[in-house]
Scaffold this motif. Structure first.
Motif, PDB file in Angstrom:
ATOM      1  N   HIS A  71       3.309   1.261   9.146  1.00 10.60           N
ATOM      2  CA  HIS A  71       3.364   2.302   7.983  1.00 10.60           C
ATOM      3  C   HIS A  71       1.850   2.298   7.092  1.00 10.60           C
ATOM      4  N   ILE A  72       1.477   1.288   7.094  1.00 13.56           N
ATOM      5  CA  ILE A  72      -0.026   1.060   6.285  1.00 13.56           C
ATOM      6  C   ILE A  72      -0.909   1.672   6.874  1.00 13.56           C
ATOM      7  N   VAL A  73      -1.069   1.503   8.267  1.00 10.49           N
ATOM      8  CA  VAL A  73      -2.202   2.185   8.982  1.00 10.49           C
ATOM      9  C   VAL A  73      -1.879   3.705   8.972  1.00 10.49           C
ATOM     10  N   ALA A  74      -0.635   4.064   9.044  1.00 10.53           N
ATOM     11  CA  ALA A  74      -0.467   5.490   8.824  1.00 10.53           C
ATOM     12  C   ALA A  74      -0.974   6.067   7.559  1.00 10.53           C
ATOM     13  N   PHE A  75      -0.807   5.494   6.532  1.00  5.31           N
ATOM     14  CA  PHE A  75      -1.046   6.012   5.206  1.00  5.31           C
ATOM     15  C   PHE A  75      -2.623   5.864   5.043  1.00  5.31           C
ATOM     16  N   VAL A  76      -3.154   4.795   5.502  1.00  4.31           N
ATOM     17  CA  VAL A  76      -4.621   4.845   5.594  1.00  4.31           C
ATOM     18  C   VAL A  76      -5.337   5.881   6.277  1.00  4.31           C
ATOM     19  N   MET A  77      -4.776   6.236   7.553  1.00  4.12           N
ATOM     20  CA  MET A  77      -5.053   7.342   8.369  1.00  4.12           C
ATOM     21  C   MET A  77      -4.872   8.958   7.688  1.00  4.12           C
ATOM     22  N   ILE A  78      -3.788   8.848   7.047  1.00  2.00           N
ATOM     23  CA  ILE A  78      -3.423  10.189   6.474  1.00  2.00           C
ATOM     24  C   ILE A  78      -4.607  10.200   5.217  1.00  2.00           C
ATOM     25  N   TYR A  79      -4.766   9.181   4.298  1.00  6.65           N
ATOM     26  CA  TYR A  79      -5.710   9.194   3.332  1.00  6.65           C
ATOM     27  C   TYR A  79      -7.158   9.833   3.976  1.00  6.65           C
ATOM     28  N   ALA A  80      -7.633   8.910   5.160  1.00  4.05           N
ATOM     29  CA  ALA A  80      -8.852   9.216   5.602  1.00  4.05           C
ATOM     30  C   ALA A  80      -8.959  10.878   5.947  1.00  4.05           C
ATOM     31  N   VAL A  81      -8.118  11.472   6.545  1.00  4.42           N
ATOM     32  CA  VAL A  81      -7.871  12.639   7.163  1.00  4.42           C
ATOM     33  C   VAL A  81      -8.107  13.477   5.922  1.00  4.42           C
ATOM     34  N   MET A  82      -7.198  13.243   4.984  1.00  2.00           N
ATOM     35  CA  MET A  82      -6.954  14.377   3.613  1.00  2.00           C
ATOM     36  C   MET A  82      -8.375  14.135   2.971  1.00  2.00           C
TER      37      MET A  82
END
Length: 56
Positions: free
Chosen positions: A42-53
């Motif tokens: 989940h941490i990795v997913a949130f970081v990836m979402i933040y990076a894409v946004m």
């Protein structure tokens, strides 16, 4: 005269009881590893979402 040490419950337990205790301990460890893994995903997913946004 020194007293005889009282044996630990694990020393007097049958092999079946010792196996069950060890199995329960191993199962708890597996659940901990699973929880840490899912938390990490989940941490990795949130970081990836933040990076894409926030990508330009």
């Amino acid at each position: 005269m020194p007293e005889e040490p009282v044996p630990e419950p694990a020393d007097t337990a049958s092999p079946e009881q010792r196996r069950l205790v060890q199995e329960k301990k191993n199962e708890r460890i597996v659940w901990y590893y699973l929880a840490y893994f899912l938390f990490g995903i989940h941490i990795v997913a949130f970081v990836m979402i933040y990076a894409v946004m926030h990508a330009k």
